[in-house]
Scaffold this active site. Structure first.
Site, PDB file in Angstrom:
ATOM      1  N   PHE A  13       1.284  -1.167  -0.181  1.00 54.92           N
ATOM      2  CA  PHE A  13       0.080  -0.100   0.431  1.00 54.92           C
ATOM      3  C   PHE A  13       0.974   1.418   0.204  1.00 54.92           C
ATOM      4  O   PHE A  13       0.573   1.713  -0.656  1.00 54.92           O
ATOM      5  CB  PHE A  13      -0.946   0.028   1.189  1.00 54.92           C
ATOM      6  N   ILE A  14       1.426   0.927   0.822  1.00 56.84           N
ATOM      7  CA  ILE A  14       2.065   2.823   1.216  1.00 56.84           C
ATOM      8  C   ILE A  14       3.940   2.737   0.018  1.00 56.84           C
ATOM      9  O   ILE A  14       4.054   3.684  -0.108  1.00 56.84           O
ATOM     10  CB  ILE A  14       2.991   3.192   2.400  1.00 56.84           C
ATOM     11  N   ASP A  33       9.273  -7.272  -2.899  1.00 51.05           N
ATOM     12  CA  ASP A  33       8.128  -7.686  -2.337  1.00 51.05           C
ATOM     13  C   ASP A  33       8.294  -9.081  -2.791  1.00 51.05           C
ATOM     14  O   ASP A  33       8.236  -9.380  -4.021  1.00 51.05           O
ATOM     15  CB  ASP A  33       7.197  -7.164  -3.262  1.00 51.05           C
ATOM     16  N   GLY A  38       1.428  -7.553  -0.959  1.00 48.28           N
ATOM     17  CA  GLY A  38       1.494  -6.857  -1.632  1.00 48.28           C
ATOM     18  C   GLY A  38       1.009  -7.414  -3.114  1.00 48.28           C
ATOM     19  O   GLY A  38      -0.303  -7.922  -2.930  1.00 48.28           O
ATOM     20  N   TYR A 151       4.144  -8.442  16.793  1.00 47.90           N
ATOM     21  CA  TYR A 151       4.244  -7.693  15.978  1.00 47.90           C
ATOM     22  C   TYR A 151       5.406  -6.202  16.531  1.00 47.90           C
ATOM     23  O   TYR A 151       6.401  -6.165  15.775  1.00 47.90           O
ATOM     24  CB  TYR A 151       3.644  -6.923  14.944  1.00 47.90           C
TER      25      TYR A 151
END
Length: 326
Positions: A13-14, A33, A38, A151
């Protein structure tokens, strides 16, 4: 001066929005990636650009990362295991990717003296009670018996590594703690609240609000975030520092759901789902999470410009376009 960028998580996304911004400025971009979270669709417009190269691979593949960093002037490390659902389902994989992968990326960046940004998260503030939260504030995690903290802990290790390499090895790195970045292309698949609400509203399904909806979050438009990342890279004073990057405007999750329903004109209602049902027994929710962005404002003049209402409208428009194409 045109530069060569390596963006890990470059189809995310970013990462994909950052890719578009860099290509528009004439820079070269390698997007690394594994396409787990993604998507090629996010960089579809970049694929025909001769300054763009998509490499499908894993950040834990140290030889591959080394090869790509050797070709780069700047490394923007966005790749990570994200989304509470993924984290809770596989904390071991989360720690492995977020720690071992970052070691590979930071090690390569150090060898080739790459200007580096490490994307961290507001999750590192954990159970902090000081609101808004500032970079120098203590961080407090929950028990390791709760999977969600894998996380936060792994990203805190990333931060320690980036700062240690800056101080001891001279790596020109900056850590950025992101607070709920939102906008077009964000997937609803991993528990991201705004795209999930929009998808449900457009389908006239009940919007699932976890808990009682009184918890608040702060949402920042991806375009504002990308602009800040570019400003950070251009500012020498940001090297060796940590910055909060987000929008201090708070909204209750229930109010967010109601605004999505209003803007979509949906017939949806709101359905409240207990956290234990949505995630796991004993899930620890954070009631408020708000960034203090004073440091970033004073350093590069950062001010969020896109309002939450405008963000919601943009996400709705993007979702409708995707539905039309599909």
């Amino acid at each position: 001066m045109k530069k060569r960028f390596l963006i890990t998580g470059g189809t995310g996304f970013i990462g994909s929005h950052l890719t578009d911004a860099l290509l528009a400025k004439g820079h070269s971009v390698i997007a690394l990636d594994n396409l787990e979270t993604g998507s090629r669709d996010n960089v579809e417009s970049a694929l025909s650009n001769r300054n763009f190269d998509l490499v499908v691979g894993d950040i834990c593949d140290a030889p591959l990362v080394d090869k790509l960093a050797r070709k780069s002037d700047v490394v923007v490390h966005m790749a990570a295991r994200i989304g509470l659902k993924l984290v809770i389902e596989s904390p071991l994989r989360t720690v492995d990717v977020n720690v071992r992968g970052t070691e590979a990326v930071m090690g390569a960046a150090t060898r080739y003296r790459c200007r580096t940004i490490v994307a961290s998260t507001s999750e590192v503030y954990g159970l902090a009670t000081k609101i808004p939260s500032a970079e120098e504030d203590p961080i407090t995690f929950g028990s390791p018996t709760k999977g969600r903290w894998a996380y936060a802990c792994s990203k805190a290790v990333d931060e320690f590594l980036a700062l240690a390499l800056a101080r001891e090895r001279g790596l020109p790195s900056t850590v950025v703690r992101l607070f709920n970045t939102v906008g077009p292309r964000q997937s609803a698949r991993y528990g991201m609240v705004l795209p999930r609400f929009v998808r449900q509203a457009l389908a006239n399904e009940p919007l699932t609000v976890y808990g009682d909806g009184t918890q608040t979050r702060s949402f920042c438009y991806v375009g504002d975030v990308v602009g800040a990342l570019l400003d950070i890279l251009d500012c020498e004073a940001t090297v060796g520092e940590i910055y909060n990057l987000g929008n201090p405007q708070e909204v209750r999750i229930l109010d967010l759901a109601q605004e999505v329903i209003r803007q979509t004109g949906s017939t949806s209602t709101v359905r409240f789902v207990p956290f234990d049902e949505a995630y796991a027994a004993g899930f620890e929710e954070i009631h408020r999470r708000v960034p203090d962005i004073t440091k970033l404002h004073e350093t590069v003049g950062f001010v969020p410009r896109v309002s939450l209402s405008e963000i919601i409208a943009a996400v709705i428009e993007s979702a409708r376009k995707r539905e039309h194409v599909a």
